[in-house]
Scaffold this active site. Structure first.
Site, short mmCIF file in Angstrom:
data_model
loop_
_atom_site.label_atom_id
_atom_site.label_comp_id
_atom_site.label_asym_id
_atom_site.label_seq_id
_atom_site.Cartn_x
_atom_site.Cartn_y
_atom_site.Cartn_z
CG LEU A 1 2.45 -9.88 -9.22
CD1 LEU A 1 1.79 -8.77 -10.04
CD2 LEU A 1 3.59 -10.49 -10.02
N GLY A 2 3.41 -9.19 -4.74
CA GLY A 2 4.00 -8.45 -3.63
C GLY A 2 3.05 -8.42 -2.46
CD GLU A 3 1.87 -11.82 1.16
OE1 GLU A 3 2.04 -11.64 2.37
OE2 GLU A 3 1.58 -12.92 0.67
N GLY A 4 2.28 -6.46 1.43
CA GLY A 4 2.60 -5.44 2.43
C GLY A 4 2.08 -5.91 3.76
CG PHE B 1 -2.58 -3.70 7.06
CD1 PHE B 1 -2.99 -4.45 8.15
CD2 PHE B 1 -1.74 -2.61 7.27
CE1 PHE B 1 -2.59 -4.13 9.43
CE2 PHE B 1 -1.34 -2.28 8.55
CZ PHE B 1 -1.75 -3.04 9.63
N GLY B 2 -1.96 -5.31 2.75
CA GLY B 2 -2.44 -5.53 1.40
C GLY B 2 -1.51 -6.42 0.61
CE LYS B 3 -3.91 -11.64 -0.34
NZ LYS B 3 -3.97 -13.02 0.16
CE LYS C 1 -1.83 -1.33 -4.99
NZ LYS C 1 -1.69 0.09 -4.62
CG ASP D 1 5.49 6.89 -1.27
OD1 ASP D 1 6.71 7.17 -1.31
OD2 ASP D 1 5.04 5.84 -0.78
NE ARG E 1 9.20 3.58 -1.77
CZ ARG E 1 9.99 4.62 -1.59
NH1 ARG E 1 11.22 4.59 -2.01
NH2 ARG E 1 9.55 5.72 -1.00
CG ASN E 2 5.61 3.89 -4.77
OD1 ASN E 2 5.50 2.68 -4.53
ND2 ASN E 2 5.69 4.79 -3.81
CG ASP F 1 1.78 1.83 -5.16
OD1 ASP F 1 1.04 1.20 -4.40
OD2 ASP F 1 2.47 1.29 -6.06
N1 ADE Z 1 3.37 -4.93 -8.72
C1 ADE Z 1 2.54 -4.05 -8.17
N2 ADE Z 1 1.66 -3.62 -9.06
C2 ADE Z 1 1.95 -4.22 -10.23
C3 ADE Z 1 1.42 -4.16 -11.54
N3 ADE Z 1 0.38 -3.38 -11.82
N4 ADE Z 1 1.99 -4.90 -12.50
C4 ADE Z 1 3.03 -5.68 -12.20
N5 ADE Z 1 3.58 -5.77 -11.00
C5 ADE Z 1 3.04 -5.04 -10.02
#
Ligand code: ADE
Length: 318
Positions: free
Chosen positions: A31-34, A36-38, A59, A179, A183-184, A197
């Site tokens: 779903l997303g990448e940073g 060091f984490g994804k 996560k 933060d 976005r969070n 987050d």
């Molecule tokens: N992206 C980051 N965390 C998420 C989540 N809990 N559900 C859906 N998309 C996300």
């Protein structure tokens, strides 16, 4: 006893209350990448008392993550264990046993981040029409959007109120977010806002909202002056960020202080400069934002006070 050592021991000790069997988790996609984490999307079998498959978010770390990132992920785990509120993202389980990566299993928010949701809603020509995909921000993760529609002013207020209630809860349990930004905040089914987050974890999902500094990346445009100058983070600095978040809501996900370089921001704020009232923002709402941006942290409202204001605004609205 040395509490630092005890903390580390605790972090690495499996907690049977939360441990989830790896073989009941099916990873589906990223779903997303940073750095060091994804975050992955997955299906979990019979998790957290729910029969059958549940879509979840997971996560985890990337292969090249360092010890400090592992520590951050485990710190986030410790924090998530302690929180329970409808407007705060919920931990469902973890995989920390040897034989695989560390996974934090959290509830899945079907609309993704609030910022992206607001920005996507802008592209709608009418209730259900869409612009050609070329007009859609390409950096966004694609979410299946069965019922995306225009965001109404009432919904904006509702989002702000929900976030406020989640933050009031976090401040009651003495947790500082550090933060808070659109976005969070994640948007789950039935348009329920979920604050996510929070805590110490600072892995940033490739967002230019964060200004690169020697010590990691800093979300300057959301930060209170005392955080920028003295690294002071309190519930009152979270209230400042909340004011910026309300501005993001009203502008459907615009980036704060348009045209202003982050390098100049602190100086401007010290001189009393603040963002002006956005076009479609009521004076009442703008006054609330401005109260969050008081230079003196003590003069800013609390999240409890803000919740009460929001309740009143929503009941006044027809
Ligand atoms: N992206 C980051 N965390 C998420 C989540 N809990 N559900 C859906 N998309 C996300």
């Amino acid at each position: 006893a040395d509490t630092a050592i005890l903390n580390i021991i605790n972090k690495y000790a499996p907690d049977p209350k939360w441990e989830f069997p790896r073989n009941l988790l099916i990873i589906e996609q990223t779903l997303g990448e940073g750095e060091f984490g994804k975050v992955l999307r997955a299906k979990a079998m019979n998790i957290a008392g729910q029969q059958g498959h549940t879509t979840v978010a997971v996560k985890t770390l990337k292969d090249d993550a360092r010890e400090s990132e592992l520590n951050d992920l485990l710190s986030e785990y410790q924090l998530l264990k302690e929180v329970s509120h409808p407007n705060v993202i919920r931990l469902l389980g973890v995989c920390t046993t040897p034989g695989g990566p560390i996974y934090l299993i959290i509830e899945f928010a079907e609309h993704g981040s609030l910022r992206n949701y607001l920005r996507r809603s802008r592209h709608l020509k009418s209730e259900c029409g869409r612009l050609p995909t070329s007009a859609v921000d390409e950096t966004e993760i694609h979410y299946d959007e069965p019922n995306i529609s225009k965001v109404t002013p009432k919904e904006i207020l509702s989002f702000a109120w929900q976030i406020c209630k989640g933050m009031a809860y976090l401040s009651e349990i003495k947790l500082v977010h550090r933060d808070l930004a659109a976005r969070n905040v994640l948007l789950a089914a039935d348009k329920v806002c979920k604050i996510s987050d929070f805590g110490l974890t600072r892995d940033i999902y490739e967002d230019d909202a964060y200004f690169k500094k020697s010590k990691g990346r800093v979300p300057v445009k959301w930060m209170a002056p005392e955080s920028l100058s003295d690294h002071i983070y309190t519930n009152k600095s979270d209230v400042w960020s909340f004011g910026i978040l309300v501005w993001e809501l009203v502008t459907l996900g615009a980036t704060p202080y348009p045209g202003i370089a982050v390098q100049n921001l602190f100086h401007l704020l010290k001189q009393g400069y603040r963002m002006e009232r956005p076009d479609n923002c009521s004076p009442t709402l703008y006054n609330i934002m401005r109260s969050c941006w008081h230079i003196d942290p003590e003069q800013r409202p609390t999240f409890q006070e803000l919740s009460a204001l929001w309740e009143k605004m929503l009941s006044d609205e027809v």
